[in-house]
Design a protein around this motif. Structure first.
Motif, PDB file in Angstrom:
ATOM      1  N   THR A 325       0.829  -1.205   0.000  1.00  0.00           N
ATOM      2  CA  THR A 325       0.000   0.000   0.000  1.00  0.00           C
ATOM      3  C   THR A 325       0.867   1.259   0.000  1.00  0.00           C
ATOM      4  O   THR A 325       1.820   1.350   0.759  1.00  0.00           O
ATOM      5  CB  THR A 325      -0.912   0.012   1.245  1.00  0.00           C
ATOM      6  OG1 THR A 325      -1.580  -1.241   1.326  1.00  0.00           O
ATOM      7  CG2 THR A 325      -1.932   1.127   1.181  1.00  0.00           C
ATOM      8  N   CYS A 326       0.527   2.207  -0.859  1.00  0.00           N
ATOM      9  CA  CYS A 326       1.238   3.485  -0.859  1.00  0.00           C
ATOM     10  C   CYS A 326       0.740   4.290   0.340  1.00  0.00           C
ATOM     11  O   CYS A 326      -0.457   4.498   0.504  1.00  0.00           O
ATOM     12  CB  CYS A 326       0.973   4.233  -2.159  1.00  0.00           C
ATOM     13  SG  CYS A 326       1.497   5.955  -2.108  1.00  0.00           S
ATOM     14  N   ASN A 327       1.656   4.726   1.211  1.00  0.00           N
ATOM     15  CA  ASN A 327       1.226   5.419   2.438  1.00  0.00           C
ATOM     16  C   ASN A 327       0.676   6.804   2.133  1.00  0.00           C
ATOM     17  O   ASN A 327       0.044   7.433   2.972  1.00  0.00           O
ATOM     18  CB  ASN A 327       2.377   5.495   3.456  1.00  0.00           C
ATOM     19  CG  ASN A 327       3.416   6.527   3.074  1.00  0.00           C
ATOM     20  OD1 ASN A 327       3.202   7.728   3.223  1.00  0.00           O
ATOM     21  ND2 ASN A 327       4.549   6.067   2.562  1.00  0.00           N
ATOM     22  N   CYS A 328       0.916   7.288   0.902  1.00  0.00           N
ATOM     23  CA  CYS A 328       0.486   8.630   0.534  1.00  0.00           C
ATOM     24  C   CYS A 328      -0.973   8.641   0.055  1.00  0.00           C
ATOM     25  O   CYS A 328      -1.783   9.430   0.529  1.00  0.00           O
ATOM     26  CB  CYS A 328       1.426   9.161  -0.532  1.00  0.00           C
ATOM     27  SG  CYS A 328       1.267  10.910  -0.810  1.00  0.00           S
ATOM     28  N   CYS A 329      -1.308   7.703  -0.872  1.00  0.00           N
ATOM     29  CA  CYS A 329      -2.650   7.758  -1.448  1.00  0.00           C
ATOM     30  C   CYS A 329      -3.461   6.479  -1.236  1.00  0.00           C
ATOM     31  O   CYS A 329      -4.645   6.416  -1.546  1.00  0.00           O
ATOM     32  CB  CYS A 329      -2.558   8.044  -2.947  1.00  0.00           C
ATOM     33  SG  CYS A 329      -1.866   6.668  -3.883  1.00  0.00           S
ATOM     34  N   GLY A 330      -2.831   5.417  -0.722  1.00  0.00           N
ATOM     35  CA  GLY A 330      -3.573   4.193  -0.444  1.00  0.00           C
ATOM     36  C   GLY A 330      -3.661   3.233  -1.623  1.00  0.00           C
ATOM     37  O   GLY A 330      -4.284   2.176  -1.521  1.00  0.00           O
ATOM     38  N   SER A 345       7.942   3.669  -7.229  1.00  0.00           N
ATOM     39  CA  SER A 345       7.270   4.938  -7.440  1.00  0.00           C
ATOM     40  C   SER A 345       5.786   4.641  -7.620  1.00  0.00           C
ATOM     41  O   SER A 345       5.401   3.779  -8.409  1.00  0.00           O
ATOM     42  CB  SER A 345       7.867   5.589  -8.693  1.00  0.00           C
ATOM     43  OG  SER A 345       7.203   6.779  -8.943  1.00  0.00           O
ATOM     44  N   CYS A 346       4.929   5.351  -6.854  1.00  0.00           N
ATOM     45  CA  CYS A 346       3.500   5.049  -6.901  1.00  0.00           C
ATOM     46  C   CYS A 346       2.916   5.493  -8.245  1.00  0.00           C
ATOM     47  O   CYS A 346       3.064   6.642  -8.647  1.00  0.00           O
ATOM     48  CB  CYS A 346       2.778   5.744  -5.753  1.00  0.00           C
ATOM     49  SG  CYS A 346       0.991   5.506  -5.812  1.00  0.00           S
ATOM     50  N   PRO A 347       2.252   4.586  -8.983  1.00  0.00           N
ATOM     51  CA  PRO A 347       1.689   4.933 -10.300  1.00  0.00           C
ATOM     52  C   PRO A 347       0.574   5.978 -10.194  1.00  0.00           C
ATOM     53  O   PRO A 347       0.299   6.677 -11.171  1.00  0.00           O
ATOM     54  CB  PRO A 347       1.136   3.622 -10.836  1.00  0.00           C
ATOM     55  CG  PRO A 347       1.480   2.575  -9.866  1.00  0.00           C
ATOM     56  CD  PRO A 347       1.981   3.203  -8.611  1.00  0.00           C
ATOM     57  N   THR A 348      -0.066   6.089  -9.044  1.00  0.00           N
ATOM     58  CA  THR A 348      -1.196   7.016  -8.909  1.00  0.00           C
ATOM     59  C   THR A 348      -0.743   8.404  -8.469  1.00  0.00           C
ATOM     60  O   THR A 348      -1.069   9.399  -9.120  1.00  0.00           O
ATOM     61  CB  THR A 348      -2.234   6.472  -7.890  1.00  0.00           C
ATOM     62  OG1 THR A 348      -2.369   5.081  -8.099  1.00  0.00           O
ATOM     63  CG2 THR A 348      -3.572   7.160  -8.056  1.00  0.00           C
ATOM     64  N   CYS A 349       0.016   8.467  -7.363  1.00  0.00           N
ATOM     65  CA  CYS A 349       0.375   9.793  -6.852  1.00  0.00           C
ATOM     66  C   CYS A 349       1.853  10.103  -7.057  1.00  0.00           C
ATOM     67  O   CYS A 349       2.345  11.140  -6.618  1.00  0.00           O
ATOM     68  CB  CYS A 349       0.011   9.919  -5.370  1.00  0.00           C
ATOM     69  SG  CYS A 349       1.115   8.985  -4.293  1.00  0.00           S
ATOM     70  N   SER A 350       2.583   9.173  -7.696  1.00  0.00           N
ATOM     71  CA  SER A 350       4.010   9.284  -7.986  1.00  0.00           C
ATOM     72  C   SER A 350       4.883   9.574  -6.754  1.00  0.00           C
ATOM     73  O   SER A 350       5.966  10.127  -6.877  1.00  0.00           O
ATOM     74  CB  SER A 350       4.298  10.291  -9.115  1.00  0.00           C
ATOM     75  OG  SER A 350       3.853  11.577  -8.762  1.00  0.00           O
TER      76      SER A 350
HETATM   77 ZN   LIG Z   1       0.409   6.796  -4.010  1.00  0.00          ZN
END
Ligand SMILES: [Zn+2]
Length: 402
Positions: A325-330, A345-350
């Motif tokens: 889980t990305c801690n920034c956007c979930g 690198s998170c594909p949604t919020c980078s």
């Molecule tokens: Zn994210």
């Protein structure tokens, strides 16, 4: 609160003989009554409780003279242990939550079982002055003093280690000076590359003593396997091997104590993953690193120290995908299941996520969410139930002092 202090005894020759006799007699009583209980149950469907055993023990001591030579508490405590072993077995049958899979009480074997006996305090039969400990029947025994022993004595367990050392675990009822309250909460990701990573980004490295000691261990095993059965060299090799193991345990415990003490002091709520270490160890590749890291011991230390200092240890279920889980956007990234992927690198919020620090942040978030959902008093109770007083006592004895 009860706290155990471990010291190394320096008995003289006659004390050493008597300690070994006491251990032997304690084992004899345990096995004798285990056999008796089994027999009575099989022949007459009768059960013997602690009091019935205790009465029979008094009679047995009249028949067998050498049982009178040793501390009577050592023998009584054997009966208590037997009673507990039965209780644990029946609790296990009923699948009582929190109890381990224990099985039917087993006979104690001279060279396999733990070599120890326990004695209790009554009428000043146990005393400590400076670096000397007074025990029933044994009198005053010197010990290596490395720490101040504080509080009121409760009982003492004397153990002979496989390397032939004598250890006394002195249990005291003591006032623990609580750490002052702090505002910081923390999440811990127990890792493989490093020992753990905190949600603050701190990386605690894995102690490598085991790998360093592993060479010595392998050598000691080799030497032992080359010796002739029941030769004096074999005895020496066995002691050498046991010492190496003891050294590893001591180094590891020291590391775990220092780390858990610091984390408890600095934080109010500590969130950790509820690792099913046993399951993970079955994955052979990781086995050595995991057992080396001995997480379950570490978590136990955090748990009992949290009770001493009014902290909360909150476990987060293993089903929770803390790494993915990305801690920034979930966003949940299934690619992170691959253990080799250290950063992503998170594909949604980078957001740039470091694998372990990201997991620690998620564990903290999930832990706090669980506490908020249940409420702090319940969360505390949950911890208290997790570590019942009996268990704490056993673990402290096991772990030595903080
Ligand atoms: Zn994210």
């Amino acid at each position: 609160m009860q706290k155990a202090f471990k010291v190394t005894l320096i008995p003289n020759h006659s004390q050493e003989i008597l300690i070994n006799k006491s251990i032997g007699c304690a084992r004899f009583v345990y096995n004798h009554f285990l056999a008796l209980k089994q027999e009575l149950y099989l022949t007459e469907q009768k059960t013997l409780n602690y009091n019935a055993c205790s009465q029979r023990l008094t009679l047995l001591k009249k028949e067998i003279e050498w049982l009178q030579e040793v501390d009577k508490f050592a023998l009584q405590n054997s009966l208590r242990n037997l009673e507990t072993a039965y209780k644990n077995f029946f609790a296990d049958l009923k699948k009582v939550k929190g109890k381990k899979n224990v099985g039917f009480p087993k006979f104690k074997k001279k060279h396999v079982s733990k070599q120890s006996y326990k004695t209790n305090l009554t009428n000043n039969n146990i005393q400590i002055i400076e670096n000397r400990l007074k025990l029933p029947k044994l009198g005053w025994i010197k010990f290596h003093k490395s720490q101040e022993i504080t509080g009121n004595l409760v009982n003492v367990t004397v153990t002979r280690t496989s390397s032939g050392k004598y250890i006394a675990s002195i249990l005291c009822e003591t006032e623990i000076k609580k750490h002052s309250q702090v505002a910081q909460n923390i999440g811990l990701d127990l890792g493989i590359k490093s020992y753990l990573v905190t949600s603050n980004g701190e990386v605690v490295d894995n102690p490598k003593y085991y790998r360093i000691q592993k060479k010595k261990l392998r050598k000691a095993h080799k030497t032992l396997s080359r010796t002739v059965k029941s030769s004096s060299n074999r005895v020496k090799a066995k002691i050498k091997l046991a010492r190496t193991y003891e050294r590893i345990t001591n180094l590891r415990d020291d590391f775990l104590h220092k780390l858990s003490t610091r984390l408890i002091k600095e934080n109010s709520i500590i969130c950790i993953e509820d690792l099913q270490v046993a399951n993970m160890v079955r994955n052979h590749k990781l086995a050595s690193s995991i057992s080396d890291a001995s997480w379950s011991k570490f978590v136990t230390m955090l748990e009992y120290k949290s009770l001493w200092h009014d902290r909360i240890v909150q476990k987060v279920g293993t089903f929770y995908p803390s790494s993915q889980t990305c801690n920034c956007c979930g966003f949940i990234n299934p690619l992170v299941k691959d253990l080799k992927l250290r950063e992503w690198s998170c594909p949604t919020c980078s957001n740039e996520n470091l694998r372990d620090a990201n997991a620690a942040l998620n564990i903290l978030g999930e832990g706090l969410r669980l506490i908020a959902a249940v409420g702090i008093p319940e969360a505390l109770n949950a911890c208290r139930e997790l570590v019942s007083p009996g268990v704490i006592q056993a673990e402290i004895v096991e772990a030595g002092i903080a």
